[in-house]
Design an enzyme around this catalytic site. Structure first.
Site, PDB file in Angstrom:
ATOM      1  N   LEU A 190      -4.333   5.287   7.032  1.00 43.00           N
ATOM      2  CA  LEU A 190      -3.043   4.611   6.915  1.00 43.00           C
ATOM      3  C   LEU A 190      -2.385   4.933   5.581  1.00 43.00           C
ATOM      4  CD1 LEU A 190      -0.871   2.394   7.524  1.00 43.00           C
ATOM      5  CD2 LEU A 190      -2.484   0.730   6.565  1.00 43.00           C
ATOM      6  N   SER A 191      -1.095   5.226   5.592  1.00 43.54           N
ATOM      7  CA  SER A 191      -0.285   5.365   4.388  1.00 43.54           C
ATOM      8  C   SER A 191      -0.857   6.443   3.474  1.00 43.54           C
ATOM      9  CB  SER A 191      -0.160   4.011   3.703  1.00 43.54           C
ATOM     10  OG  SER A 191       0.843   4.018   2.721  1.00 43.54           O
ATOM     11  N   ALA A 192      -1.334   6.085   2.272  1.00 38.87           N
ATOM     12  CA  ALA A 192      -1.976   7.088   1.435  1.00 38.87           C
ATOM     13  C   ALA A 192      -3.189   7.671   2.149  1.00 38.87           C
ATOM     14  CB  ALA A 192      -2.394   6.477   0.099  1.00 38.87           C
ATOM     15  N   PRO A 213       0.819  -1.205   0.000  1.00 37.47           N
ATOM     16  CA  PRO A 213       0.000   0.000   0.000  1.00 37.47           C
ATOM     17  C   PRO A 213       0.853   1.256   0.000  1.00 37.47           C
ATOM     18  CG  PRO A 213       0.122  -0.839   2.224  1.00 37.47           C
ATOM     19  CD  PRO A 213       0.928  -1.769   1.347  1.00 37.47           C
ATOM     20  N   ALA A 246      -1.733  10.155   4.510  1.00 41.83           N
ATOM     21  CA  ALA A 246      -1.411  11.394   3.803  1.00 41.83           C
ATOM     22  C   ALA A 246      -2.682  12.174   3.482  1.00 41.83           C
ATOM     23  CB  ALA A 246      -0.635  11.079   2.530  1.00 41.83           C
TER      24      ALA A 246
END
Length: 491
Positions: free
Chosen positions: A160-162, A6, A165
């Site tokens: 989470l993650s993207a 991911p 962001a």
């Protein structure tokens, strides 16, 4: 190359066997004339028609049975190659929705938006307030708060993650909507403007001054002057997908937005090799918290089990260390009596603001039968209690908007459902003064340095050399505007 990683940025993706199997089963059902099983109560449900949806996202939601009005709302954003269902199943958020009493919205993107099903946090048409995916998520919040009667003063976002962001994006774009956020293995707002710069942010991290990071939020917000969201930042030290330095840059961003220093007010060692650092606001309440998980690779921290502080299930990018959702819920104040409006007494009605001064806000509401006292919440956190139906909150910042709710408590002290929120804005602006050396003034976000010299933020007055030997008093005469006041703090 692992096609299921991911990453916050898109890579070429390949069909998954599970997806193919699901498609085959769906076709068989159609051929045989089978109807889908009826939806169960308190399960993940898709919502359509939630708005103009310029970002072409899908909306899913989970709400406990008999959820009262006035409860909080959480938005949970999945990572690349993941889905709303995947995040629902592994993250642990449904457990705490049931336990504390709140609804959860799970936005979902698809390969039509991004080849690897990532939220486009690096694309200006999607990360700008009022546009693209950011606006679609905002529309989901509006739909859910209306559908469930959620407290608009207690809306939170995490991812989470993207998705982490994109959480940064939503907090920067809509600080008027979100009371708090949690960035899990994510990237600071304003780091990227396109795919190329996004890759740099992801793998190398971008070093900016706290002032530059804070300015990125202030610029994205559309002129919002506060109050600001309370932000938790989660990061594994062994993450090779998102450079762990991004967590430090996110901390610098949000401590600057809050106007507080980068030295923790406290640090605590938690389970799973996790270090929690707390950064308090001037009133002593946690404004920013960081959670550093020793050795953890890229993913969301979970801790399967039946204990109150345990949650989720392990899987690809769901890693068994500590239940991040539990600690995030605690940070937002969703736990405890009345945290989600799960007590027996109904919400007080008629909550109004009866007056404000530079530093106070006065409230009044109608009595609730059976109430022994009332609990008053500011920005989602308890600030006081009273046996009457009026309350004056003190020690506030001048010229600042504050969100309030009230809950009735029984004789045992258990608070019930919270009232709809009202907003009180204090009058004027009372200057605040800070005396410190030039190095610490810069670290606290009240000044910036260039070519070895320090300048006051806002006024750009020259304060001398960038070191600890030169000390000045800075007066904040308006939000984020500082002038040298060595002769005394203006009244």
């Amino acid at each position: 190359m692992n096609p299921t990683s991911p990453h916050p940025l898109p890579r070429r993706s390949w069909p998954r066997p599970a997806c193919a199997a699901a498609l085959v089963l769906s076709l068989i059902a159609v051929v045989l004339g089978l109807s889908p099983a009826p939806a169960r109560a308190a399960s993940l449900q898709q919502v359509t028609g939630f708005g103009s949806n310029p970002g072409n996202l899908q909306m899913f939601q989970y709400a406990p049975d008999n959820l009262p009005s006035g409860a909080p709302l959480v938005v949970a954003l999945h990572g690349c190659t993941q889905s709303a269902s995947d995040y629902y199943s592994h993250s642990g958020w449904p457990k705490y929705a049931d336990m504390y009493g709140f609804a959860v919205v799970f936005p979902q993107t698809t390969g039509a938006n991004n080849a690897n099903s990532c939220f486009n946090w690096f694309q200006s048409s999607d990360y700008t307030r009022g546009q693209g995916e950011a606006l679609s998520i905002r529309q989901m919040v509006a739909n859910a708060t209306t559908r469930y009667g959620s407290d608009p003063g207690r809306v939170y976002v995490t991812g989470l993650s993207a998705g982490g962001a994109m959480t940064s994006v939503m907090l920067a774009d809509y600080p008027d909507v979100f009371a708090g956020g949690a960035i899990d293995s994510g990237i600071p707002a304003g780091c990227a403007t396109d795919l190329s710069s996004g890759l740099t942010c992801q793998h190398n991290a971008v070093s900016k001054t706290p002032q530059q990071w804070g300015d990125a939020v202030r610029s994205a917000s559309g002129g919002w002057g506060g109050p600001w969201p309370r932000v938790a930042i989660w990061q594994g030290t062994g993450d090779t997908t998102v450079n762990p330095a991004n967590a430090t840059e996110s901390r610098d961003q949000w401590t600057n937005v809050w106007g507080i220093g980068r030295t923790p007010s406290s640090t605590t060692t938690l389970t799973g090799g996790t270090t929690q650092a707390v950064y308090d606001d001037p009133s002593g309440r946690p404004a920013v918290e960081t959670f550093s998980v020793s050795g953890m690779a890229h993913g969301l921290a979970v801790d399967p089990g039946s204990g109150t502080g345990q949650c989720g299930s392990t899987g690809t990018y769901y890693l068994g260390y500590i239940c991040s959702s539990y600690w995030t819920a605690k940070f937002w104040g969703l736990d405890g009596p009345g945290g989600g409006g799960t007590g027996a007494l109904p919400a007080p009605t008629g909550l109004t603001v009866t007056g404000t001064t530079d530093t106070t806000a006065s409230l009044a509401w109608s009595a609730v039968t059976g109430a022994a006292s009332y609990v008053v919440y500011r920005g989602g956190s308890k600030v006081g209690s009273t046996t009457g139906t009026t309350y004056t909150d003190t020690g506030l910042g001048s010229g600042t908007a504050y969100s309030y709710t009230v809950a009735a408590a029984d004789s045992a002290g258990a608070a019930g459902t919270r009232s709809p929120a009202v907003t009180a804005t204090t009058t004027g602006y009372r200057p605040r003064c800070f005396t410190d050396n030039n190095y610490n003034q810069v670290a606290a976000g009240r000044a910036h340095q260039s070519l070895g010299y320090v300048y006051a933020n806002g006024s750009d007055q020259n304060m001398g050399l960038y070191n600890v030997a030169v000390t000045h008093t800075l007066a904040e005469t308006s939000s984020g505007y500082y002038v040298i006041a060595d002769s005394g703090c203006p009244s």
